[in-house]
Design an enzyme around this catalytic site. Structure first.
Site, PDB file in Angstrom:
ATOM      1  N   LYS A   1      -5.993  -2.524  -1.817  1.00  0.00           N
ATOM      2  CA  LYS A   1      -5.204  -1.776  -0.815  1.00  0.00           C
ATOM      3  C   LYS A   1      -6.061  -1.466   0.420  1.00  0.00           C
ATOM      4  O   LYS A   1      -5.588  -1.542   1.558  1.00  0.00           O
ATOM      5  CB  LYS A   1      -4.657  -0.494  -1.439  1.00  0.00           C
ATOM      6  CG  LYS A   1      -3.591  -0.776  -2.493  1.00  0.00           C
ATOM      7  CD  LYS A   1      -3.167   0.470  -3.223  1.00  0.00           C
ATOM      8  CE  LYS A   1      -2.175   0.137  -4.323  1.00  0.00           C
ATOM      9  NZ  LYS A   1      -1.968   1.221  -5.270  1.00  0.00           N
TER      10      LYS A   1
ATOM     11  N   VAL B   1       0.863  -1.195   0.000  1.00  0.00           N
ATOM     12  CA  VAL B   1       0.000   0.000   0.000  1.00  0.00           C
ATOM     13  C   VAL B   1       0.892   1.236   0.000  1.00  0.00           C
ATOM     14  O   VAL B   1       1.709   1.409   0.911  1.00  0.00           O
ATOM     15  CB  VAL B   1      -0.909   0.027   1.257  1.00  0.00           C
ATOM     16  CG1 VAL B   1      -1.791   1.269   1.245  1.00  0.00           C
ATOM     17  CG2 VAL B   1      -1.763  -1.229   1.346  1.00  0.00           C
TER      18      VAL B   1
END
Ligand SMILES: NC(=O)c1ccc[n+]([C@@H]2O[C@H](COP(=O)([O-])OP(=O)(O)OC[C@H]3O[C@@H](n4cnc5c(N)ncnc54)[C@H](OP(=O)(O)O)[C@@H]3O)[C@@H](O)[C@H]2O)c1
Length: 370
Positions: free
Chosen positions: A223, A149
């Site tokens: 994410k 992420v």
């Protein structure tokens, strides 16, 4: 006097990120060795071939890979490092491969820690997520995935540290995708058709070759799922409400060529949304986790231009974390959230962090992800 700590990295995937990682390791060697850390690379692979490296010199790795790589399977790699009696083994996953993820548990059982840029292991079913962590724990191994992420940005670590210290995290919100950041920043600032901006993003290599993969919102959703699971929530990908930006008539049933020749069909729809905004607002494609409401959403929103999300420029990502202590004004992490250099650097940071933890008691490894 401290001895040198040797780590042995098997690098799976030598594309944009994996190839850059090998270069960054080679360039950082003198600095790392001054800090008593030696990063050996006994094997590098792509999807079909592996180069088993018998020398310490990896400066010509690309040329050597061309000339000396051989077809392999995962057991060949395990046998190679075991026969050489290598320890401090790390499997670095710089692929987007599901097949490799299927081998994670075998790798862990065979003595490997895992450092991964690949989001797949963290976005399969929650059962898999738990099972992998149980195997890691049973074998005292680390799993590091900060780059999943925000690439090199310290997003997962920040969320994990806040949560682990008892902070109540209420909301995480932001622009998680570099390509969609670029597209909506440019489309909002300039008076040009959406299809033209999309084409620019494609030409700059910011989107996937098939831009529908970005526009579908699935990558942003993955994410978001990873961040939610850091908070001990247990959603599945199907629980995320995703507003796809791909119109029905141009979805997967249309070929890539047809999509590329018909992207002008997106212009009217986005111009309409843009023109209906309040003054001083811009369009942004955001991921949002609201813990109290238990909702995960990926959606196109109209955002005040002077907010941290509204001020975004270029292809930067931004993550806002709202919590007890960061209540009215969120903690904001912003910067390049994609790109081979920052992602490879993020992997290298994870490797170094892992090396620091290897000297401590492995029972405490939950601090870095298992
Ligand atoms: N690029 C970025 O900005 C960025 C940012 C954050 C995260 N990531 C993640 O980083 C990962 C790599 O991205 P990338 O841009 O470097 O991709 P890439 O340029 O397409 O490279 C992928 C590499 O993985 C290899 N590979 C595929 N399947 C494999 C397997 N089963 N075993 C071993 N190697 C395999 C490919 O080999 P072949 O050539 O033989 O197919 C290739 O060398 C992805 O998961 C991506 O989502 C990338």
């Amino acid at each position: 006097m401290l001895g040198i700590k040797n780590l042995n990295l098997v690098i799976f995937g030598i594309g944009n990120v994996g190839g850059t990682l090998v270069e960054q390791i080679n360039a950082a060697r003198p600095k790392l060795e001054a800090q008593h850390l030696k990063l050996n690379i006994p094997v590098v692979t792509n999807s079909r071939l592996a180069f088993f490296i018998n020398s310490e010199d990896t400066n010509n790795w690309e040329c050597d890979f061309e000339n000396c790589s051989v077809p392999y399977n995962i057991q060949d790699i395990i046998d190679f490092v075991h026969n050489k009696k290598l320890d401090n083994l790390i499997a670095v996953d710089a692929t987007a491969s599901r097949d490799l993820v299927n081998h994670y548990e075998l790798l862990v059982k065979s003595g490997f820690h895992i450092v991964s840029a690949n989001k797949i292991a963290n976005t399969l079913s929650y059962d898999f997520y738990e099972s992998l962590r149980a195997t890691l724990k049973a074998h005292n191994k680390y799993f590091m995935y900060e780059t999943n992420v925000g690439a090199g940005l310290p997003v997962i670590e920040t969320v994990r540290r806040l949560y682990g210290s008892g902070e109540e995290i209420k909301k995480i919100r932001g622009v998680f995708s570099g390509s969609l950041s670029y597209i909506f920043n440019a489309f909002s600032d300039e008076n040009i058709p959406f299809s033209k901006v999309l084409k620019q993003a494609l030409d700059l290599g910011l989107t996937e070759p098939d831009a529908r993969e970005d526009l579908s919102g699935n990558d942003v959703a993955r994410k978001l799922l990873i961040l939610a699971r850091e908070l001990n929530l247990k959603p599945e990908i199907k629980d995320i409400r995703i507003e796809s930006l791909v119109p029905k008539q141009l979805n997967g049933k249309t070929t890539l060529h047809q999509f590329n020749t018909r992207i002008g069909e997106l212009d009217g729809q986005f111009l309409d949304i843009k023109s209906k905004q309040s003054p001083g607002h811009v369009l942004r494609y955001v991921g949002e986790l609201d813990v109290a409401k238990n909702t995960l959403e990926v959606k196109l929103v109209s955002e005040a231009k002077n907010s941290s999300i509204g001020q975004l420029k270029g292809a930067d990502s931004v993550f806002e974390i709202y919590s007890d202590s960061y209540n009215e004004f969120p903690l904001v992490i912003r910067g390049a959230g994609a790109g081979k250099n920052v992602t490879a650097r993020g992997l290298l940071c994870d490797i170094i962090k892992l090396s620091e933890s290897l000297s401590s008691n492995p029972v405490c490894l939950s601090a870095v992800g298992n």
